[in-house]
Design a protein around this motif. Structure first.
Motif, PDB file in Angstrom:
ATOM      1  N   GLY A   1       0.810  -1.222   0.007  1.00  0.00           N
ATOM      2  CA  GLY A   1       0.135  -0.188  -0.031  1.00  0.00           C
ATOM      3  C   GLY A   1       0.744   1.194   0.115  1.00  0.00           C
ATOM      4  N   GLY A   2       2.343   1.096  -0.317  1.00  0.00           N
ATOM      5  CA  GLY A   2       3.028   2.057  -0.445  1.00  0.00           C
ATOM      6  C   GLY A   2       3.385   2.624   1.085  1.00  0.00           C
ATOM      7  N   THR A   3       2.954   2.129   2.250  1.00  0.00           N
ATOM      8  CA  THR A   3       3.116   2.891   3.468  1.00  0.00           C
ATOM      9  C   THR A   3       3.734   1.778   4.302  1.00  0.00           C
ATOM     10  OG1 THR A   3       1.016   2.439   4.257  1.00  0.00           O
ATOM     11  CG2 THR A   3       1.417   4.654   3.168  1.00  0.00           C
ATOM     12  N   SER A   4       3.363   0.563   4.290  1.00  0.00           N
ATOM     13  CA  SER A   4       3.768  -0.648   5.348  1.00  0.00           C
ATOM     14  C   SER A   4       4.779  -1.534   4.847  1.00  0.00           C
ATOM     15  CB  SER A   4       2.312  -1.449   5.510  1.00  0.00           C
ATOM     16  OG  SER A   4       1.356  -0.617   5.796  1.00  0.00           O
ATOM     17  N   PRO A   5       5.946  -1.283   5.563  1.00  0.00           N
ATOM     18  CA  PRO A   5       7.263  -1.999   5.069  1.00  0.00           C
ATOM     19  C   PRO A   5       6.787  -3.705   5.570  1.00  0.00           C
ATOM     20  CG  PRO A   5       7.665  -0.241   6.522  1.00  0.00           C
ATOM     21  CD  PRO A   5       6.196  -0.327   6.334  1.00  0.00           C
ATOM     22  N   ASN A   6       7.044  -4.495   4.492  1.00  0.00           N
ATOM     23  CA  ASN A   6       7.198  -5.881   4.912  1.00  0.00           C
ATOM     24  C   ASN A   6       8.419  -6.472   4.235  1.00  0.00           C
ATOM     25  OD1 ASN A   6       5.341  -8.122   5.216  1.00  0.00           O
ATOM     26  ND2 ASN A   6       5.798  -8.473   2.883  1.00  0.00           N
ATOM     27  N   ASP A   7       9.405  -6.817   5.366  1.00  0.00           N
ATOM     28  CA  ASP A   7      10.782  -7.117   5.135  1.00  0.00           C
ATOM     29  C   ASP A   7      11.000  -8.653   5.140  1.00  0.00           C
ATOM     30  OD1 ASP A   7      11.629  -4.610   4.960  1.00  0.00           O
ATOM     31  OD2 ASP A   7      11.667  -4.291   7.092  1.00  0.00           O
TER      32      ASP A   7
ATOM     33  N   GLY B   1       4.697  -4.312  -3.798  1.00  0.00           N
ATOM     34  CA  GLY B   1       5.569  -2.925  -3.724  1.00  0.00           C
ATOM     35  C   GLY B   1       5.932  -2.065  -4.733  1.00  0.00           C
ATOM     36  N   THR B   2       5.545  -2.552  -5.980  1.00  0.00           N
ATOM     37  CA  THR B   2       6.077  -1.712  -7.089  1.00  0.00           C
ATOM     38  C   THR B   2       4.580  -1.152  -7.562  1.00  0.00           C
ATOM     39  OG1 THR B   2       5.309  -3.499  -8.837  1.00  0.00           O
ATOM     40  CG2 THR B   2       7.376  -3.394  -8.182  1.00  0.00           C
ATOM     41  N   LEU B   3       3.478  -1.326  -6.948  1.00  0.00           N
ATOM     42  CA  LEU B   3       2.342  -0.738  -7.370  1.00  0.00           C
ATOM     43  C   LEU B   3       2.129   0.840  -6.667  1.00  0.00           C
ATOM     44  CD1 LEU B   3      -0.301  -3.338  -6.565  1.00  0.00           C
ATOM     45  CD2 LEU B   3       0.666  -2.763  -8.610  1.00  0.00           C
ATOM     46  N   THR B   4       1.797   1.865  -7.669  1.00  0.00           N
ATOM     47  CA  THR B   4       1.859   3.172  -7.140  1.00  0.00           C
ATOM     48  C   THR B   4       0.374   3.424  -6.415  1.00  0.00           C
ATOM     49  OG1 THR B   4       1.049   3.734  -9.579  1.00  0.00           O
ATOM     50  CG2 THR B   4       3.411   3.921  -8.690  1.00  0.00           C
TER      51      THR B   4
END
Length: 192
Positions: free
Chosen positions: A58-64, A162-165
């Motif tokens: 979602g552009g805001t939530s890191p998922n490592d 992660g590539t979605l804008t």
């Protein structure tokens, strides 16, 4: 301990132990082997990923990625998720992966096989393969550790997200799921 909880805990412990020993269970041959496997232990700091990459849902939530399928011959992938917005994915099925979530912070509503449960810090839930499931973050902030066994295409799925804008349409989202061996079978959870 209730028998059902004992069986669930035992199943998760067995899956993790089997993976740690390097044995695969019921894995398709093509999915069970990656191109490399680590032979040394390693540590990944909080807020960092195994390969110094960060995907943002979602552009805001890191998922490592904490442990990669490359480290385990495709037997296990572990993620650390920092949720910065409420909500979650649509109801979906993983035909080839079991999933485990451990909540560190925040409140989450999970639906697994038609039953809903609320999880808070310290709670763990096991999501068996081939069972429809989803979750929704109920609080503004949340943090979870979650894993897939075997890894499948899950690392690449989160890279694709992660590539979605922006938020994909339902059709675009379903295609991303399908491209990574998952099936969308219903909408996201509705919550207050």
């Amino acid at each position: 301990m209730q028998r059902r909880k004992f069986i669930t805990v035992s199943t998760v412990a067995s899956a993790v132990a089997t993976t740690a020993l390097g044995k695969s269970t019921n894995l398709p041959k093509a999915a069970s082997r990656q191109t490399e496997r680590t032979t040394k232990g390693f540590m990944v700091k909080s807020g960092k990923s195994r390969f110094d990459e960060t995907t943002r849902i979602g552009g805001t939530s890191p998922n490592d990625i904490k442990i990669s399928g490359k480290d385990t011959d495709g037997n296990l992938t572990v993620f650390e998720y920092f949720g910065n917005e409420k909500g979650g994915p649509p109801l979906h099925v993983h035909p080839n992966q079991d999933e485990v979530f451990y909540v560190i912070e925040g409140d989450y509503l999970f639906e697994v096989g038609g039953q809903q449960q609320t999880l808070t810090a310290g709670d763990t839930i096991f999501l068996p393969r081939n069972v429809p499931h989803t979750f929704a973050q109920l609080t503004d902030k949340g943090k979870m550790i979650f894993l897939f066994q075997p890894s499948g295409k899950m690392e690449d799925y989160f890279r694709a997200l992660g590539t979605l804008t922006g938020k994909p349409s339902a059709q675009e989202g379903a295609k991303i799921f399908a491209d990574h061996d998952m099936n969308v079978v219903g909408p996201p959870l509705v919550f207050k």
